[in-house]
Design a protein around this motif. Structure first.
Motif, PDB file in Angstrom:
ATOM      1  N   SER A 512       0.811  -1.364  -0.024  1.00 50.97           N
ATOM      2  CA  SER A 512      -0.136  -0.092  -0.072  1.00 50.97           C
ATOM      3  C   SER A 512       0.849   1.188  -0.062  1.00 50.97           C
ATOM      4  O   SER A 512       0.220   2.240   0.325  1.00 50.97           O
ATOM      5  CB  SER A 512      -0.902   0.023   1.222  1.00 50.97           C
ATOM      6  OG  SER A 512      -0.163  -0.049   2.285  1.00 50.97           O
ATOM      7  N   GLU A 515      -0.713   3.991  -2.146  1.00 56.54           N
ATOM      8  CA  GLU A 515      -1.970   4.310  -1.868  1.00 56.54           C
ATOM      9  C   GLU A 515      -1.583   5.368  -0.500  1.00 56.54           C
ATOM     10  O   GLU A 515      -2.664   6.386  -0.598  1.00 56.54           O
ATOM     11  CB  GLU A 515      -2.883   3.092  -1.203  1.00 56.54           C
ATOM     12  CG  GLU A 515      -4.052   3.593  -0.502  1.00 56.54           C
ATOM     13  CD  GLU A 515      -4.701   2.226   0.017  1.00 56.54           C
ATOM     14  OE1 GLU A 515      -5.994   2.416   0.238  1.00 56.54           O
ATOM     15  OE2 GLU A 515      -4.185   1.068  -0.024  1.00 56.54           O
ATOM     16  N   LYS A 554      -9.552   5.181  -4.771  1.00 56.58           N
ATOM     17  CA  LYS A 554      -9.003   6.573  -4.864  1.00 56.58           C
ATOM     18  C   LYS A 554     -10.227   7.480  -5.229  1.00 56.58           C
ATOM     19  O   LYS A 554     -10.794   7.504  -6.311  1.00 56.58           O
ATOM     20  CB  LYS A 554      -8.068   6.804  -5.627  1.00 56.58           C
ATOM     21  CG  LYS A 554      -7.481   8.044  -5.696  1.00 56.58           C
ATOM     22  CD  LYS A 554      -6.218   8.264  -6.953  1.00 56.58           C
ATOM     23  CE  LYS A 554      -6.007   9.596  -6.995  1.00 56.58           C
ATOM     24  NZ  LYS A 554      -7.273  10.659  -7.909  1.00 56.58           N
ATOM     25  N   GLY A 669     -11.514   3.216   0.351  1.00 58.60           N
ATOM     26  CA  GLY A 669     -10.645   4.135  -0.039  1.00 58.60           C
ATOM     27  C   GLY A 669     -11.331   5.802   0.264  1.00 58.60           C
ATOM     28  O   GLY A 669     -10.632   6.587   1.021  1.00 58.60           O
TER      29      GLY A 669
END
Length: 786
Positions: A512, A515, A554, A669
């Protein structure tokens, strides 16, 4: 079945393909990696093979009639190694016995007897010739190189000086007699040569008889042992005849000379002709073979012919023939990965040729491609009887089926593997058994019931449907192994729920990094995403990014601007070629919705632009089409949208919300972003109602929903979303054809009517000005005419 869950379709297809023994019924196992294709193939083929006898051994031997074409011998399993050992031992003992036979007193006695007769006869002929010579006044002189006649005088040989001093008449008489004696010498010499020839024949017959007598017992044993195999009997007879014809190579005494090395090589070459090249030995097999070739290069699959350097020259013979995987699988089953095969077109072509002709031909790749012709061997083809199972992605099957006609003929059975199956009690038990088998096989700690349930939940999340469970077992095995590692860190006896959760969290953490960096950019507002307040024509959509085996959600800011005009709906991403086909289709669908909703009685007078803010890469998919429509309607109605609510879902021309993929990652997200910026109870996500069955959310998010800190709305059409986002009734078309007063649709319709009215007024003014101009021009032309 160990390692196989819910693949009944594939099981039945593969079982039928294996049971059909007709040509062309090979099998293609199609499915994603990690679904257990190889495991299922092994299990079914092993089960089938156990009911079939082991195939014959395969040997290559010297072809005495055509040395460049080695002969293949197919012998019952185990007989190949037995025959090879018996022949090697028999030839070795036979040659030793042969040497002893030629060194024995009996052989020397018989040979000397024959030579003694030759010597006696030669002496008798010499004495007789000498007597005749004396009767003419001559004697016979013999040395190592020749036999000559010498004239006598007074019983003594006449010298050259004395011969010259004789009267001419006497010399003429001596020369006349010498010619008679010379003729007798020539006649005697011819008799000697004939005698010598006969003696050599007798010696050769003695040698042959000695060799035959010495070899007979050993070949008699071989004939007796293998009398039921016609091919072996014929080959043993050929060896016996060749050995009798060339025994001199083995019985010649060794000499220290420059030629001794060549004689040694000749002897070794001669011995090699009597060997057996056992390329396939099935003596240890109890049933038909199942072979998996992980590296199917041409040599690994079809074998090769090796070379040996002798005095700077590459040489080869039948003993240099090496087997490949297809030889080992002959009479059984061969498993191959399709990608490994087709990336080398010559391997794929040779495999098809083998299956079509039902023959295995051993030749080097260079000769197959026609690049060289250095080898002289052309081994006899081996009859092929095997079933091939190809394992690969469905894409390769479709490509081969459409572009390779021979593939259709050879692989008529397709077994499809599913990546997900329905979740029920039976499947959960199968998963528990699978986890237990992995623990036993890998030497791991066993799992508690709670840990097994956590693994099942993880598999359900992989399937993206709470009513289904994933069959991507390789991903599940990763969690099982990693959970065992965390249990070892804590020195626990069993793997518990906390260890499985830790393994899942850590696995996510390792992947991640990107992210987290994007989330930091949102917190720093380098990427502008609002989660508080209200704005007109702006809202948060949700996208999914996939990086390798990791996917995360996202938020993306979508803005819409509308104004009077006739350009219609402009997709900025499409104009700059950053929009994929599916995304462009989704945007064009909005025009259909707007026309059907608001332009039944009037033209759709509208210019609008849509864009994904701060998007610097391609956009694909239609999951943001509903969000784009909400932004458009907000701009048209001049109504603000709650920024704390993100939207995902595609929309059709009827305004119905359609399901999308990656729903869990999208919700999580946006939740993480709201959590980092501060939850206020007004934030949430709007999703399609048809995605409800796919929700498998993180526990932290579920707890936030329970505490009403975060909300998930499931909608079926655009109107439901409008009311949530704008806090106002969407509105319906009443009997008078108008929308409900002060509703979202009424405000949109009113704005479009105003723009349409202004457009019509503008057109009227334009038409009136044109008419006035035309009348003025006509008036001026009349006055000029007058």
């Amino acid at each position: 079945m160990l390692g196989i869950i819910g693949q009944e379709r594939a099981y039945r297809s593969l079982s039928m393909g294996v049971d059909i023994e007709k040509q062309g019924y090979n099998v293609y196992l199609a499915g994603a990696m990690g679904t257990g294709k190889t495991t299922l193939a092994w299990e079914i083929l092993e089960r089938k093979a156990k009911n079939e006898p082991p195939p014959p051994d395969c040997c290559y031997v010297h072809n005495f009639k055509n040395p460049d074409c080695p002969q293949v011998l197919l012998l019952p399993a185990g007989m190949g190694s037995s025959f090879k050992k018996d022949l090697e031992a028999g030839i070795d003992r036979a040659i030793k016995t042969l040497l002893k036979a030629f060194e024995s007193e009996e052989y020397e006695y018989e040979k000397n007897a024959i030579l003694g007769v030759f010597v006696d006869e030669t002496n008798r002929m010499y004495m007789q010739l000498d007597e005749e010579a004396h009767s003419y006044g001559f004697t016979i002189s013999r040395n190592q190189n020749s036999i000559n006649s010498v004239p006598l005088k007074n019983g003594e040989p006449l010298s050259q000086e004395e011969f010259i001093s004789l009267p001419e008449e006497e010399r003429a008489e001596i020369m006349k007699k010498s010619a008679i004696i010379q003729e007798k010498l020539n006649q005697a010499f011819r008799q000697f040569k004939e005698l010598e020839k006969n003696i050599k024949v007798k010696v050769k017959e003695l040698e042959n008889e000695t060799a035959r007598s010495a070899l007979a017992p050993f070949f008699a044993e071989l004939f007796e042992k293998y009398r039921l195999c016609k091919e072996l009997v014929e080959h043993i007879e050929a060896i016996q005849e060749d050995l009798l014809a060339n025994y001199e190579v083995f019985v010649q005494p060794e000499e220290k000379s420059p030629l001794s090395l060549f004689r040694l090589i000749d002897r070794r070459t001669s011995l090699r002709r009597y060997q057996v090249n056992l390329i396939i030995d099935n003596s240890e097999l109890k049933y038909a073979p199942v072979i998996f070739e992980s590296n199917p290069t041409y040599a690994n699959l079809f074998g090769q012919i090796e070379y040996e350097g002798e005095f700077g020259i590459l040489a080869t013979d039948f003993s240099k023939i090496k087997a490949g995987a297809i030889h080992r699988a002959n009479g059984g089953y061969l498993i191959l990965r399709v990608y490994d095969v087709i990336k080398n077109y010559y391997v794929w072509d040779a495999l098809k040729r083998c299956l079509i002709n039902q023959q295995i031909v051993v030749e080097n790749l260079s000769r197959t491609l026609g690049l060289s012709n250095t080898e002289t061997l052309q081994p006899q083809p081996i009859p092929a009887k095997l079933k091939v199972v190809l394992i690969g992605e469905p894409l390769y099957y479709y490509l081969l089926y459409n572009w390779d006609e021979e593939f259709r003929r050879l692989f008529r059975i397709r077994a499809d593997f599913d990546i997900e199956v329905k979740k029920n009690r039976k499947r959960i038990k199968e998963y528990a058994s699978f986890i237990s088998s992995v623990c036993q096989k890998e030497g791991l700690k066993h799992f508690t019931p709670q840990a097994v349930a956590a693994v099942v939940d993880y598999a359900t999340r992989l399937a993206e449907d709470k009513n289904k469970i994933s069959t991507m077992l390789n991903k599940v095995v990763e969690i099982v192994i990693e959970a065992d590692c965390w249990a070892n860190y804590e020195r626990a006896e069993l793997v518990g729920l906390e260890h499985v959760k830790k393994a899942i969290v850590e696995k996510k953490y390792r992947s991640s990094l990107l992210e987290n960096k994007i989330q930091d950019m949102m917190l720093e507002e380098s990427l502008i995403i609002n989660v508080n307040g209200k704005k007109v024509g702006e809202l948060n959509g949700l996208a999914v990014y996939e990086i390798g085996d990791y996917a995360f959600g996202k938020p993306v800011r979508i803005t819409a601007k509308t104004f009077m005009g006739e350009k219609g709906l402009v997709n900025i991403e499409r104009e700059i070629r950053m929009s994929g086909n599916i995304h462009s289709k989704g945007v064009l669908t909005l025009s259909g919705y707007l026309g059907a909703k608001y332009a039944r009685e009037k033209p759709l007078t509208l210019s609008a632009s849509l864009t994904f803010e701060q998007s610097y890469q391609g956009i694909e998919g239609d999951s943001a089409s509903s969000a784009e429509l909400f932004a458009l309607l907000s701009s048209l109605a001049d109504l603000p949208i709650k920024q704390g609510i993100a939207v995902t879902g595609s929309v059709n021309q009827n305004g119905e919300i359609q399901p999308v993929g990656g729903i869990n990652q999208k919700i999580e997200g946006f939740f993480r972003l709201c959590q980092m910026k501060g939850l206020n109870g007004e934030q949430g996500v709007i999703i399609p109602r048809k995605n409800l069955s796919q929700l498998m959310l993180e526990e932290e998010l579920v707890e936030a929903v329970k505490k009403r800190q975060f909300t998930i709305w499931a909608i079926e059409d655009i109107d439901e979303g409008l009311e949530i986002l704008m806090g106002r009734t969407a509105g319906k078309r009443e009997e008078n054809g108008r929308f409900s007063p002060d509703s979202v649709h009424a405000l949109v319709d009113q704005r479009l009517k105003e723009w349409n009215s202004k457009k019509r007024q503008g057109m009227m003014y334009s038409d009136r000005a044109i008419s006035e101009g035309r009348r003025t021009q006509k008036s001026r032309r009349r006055k000029g005419h007058e």
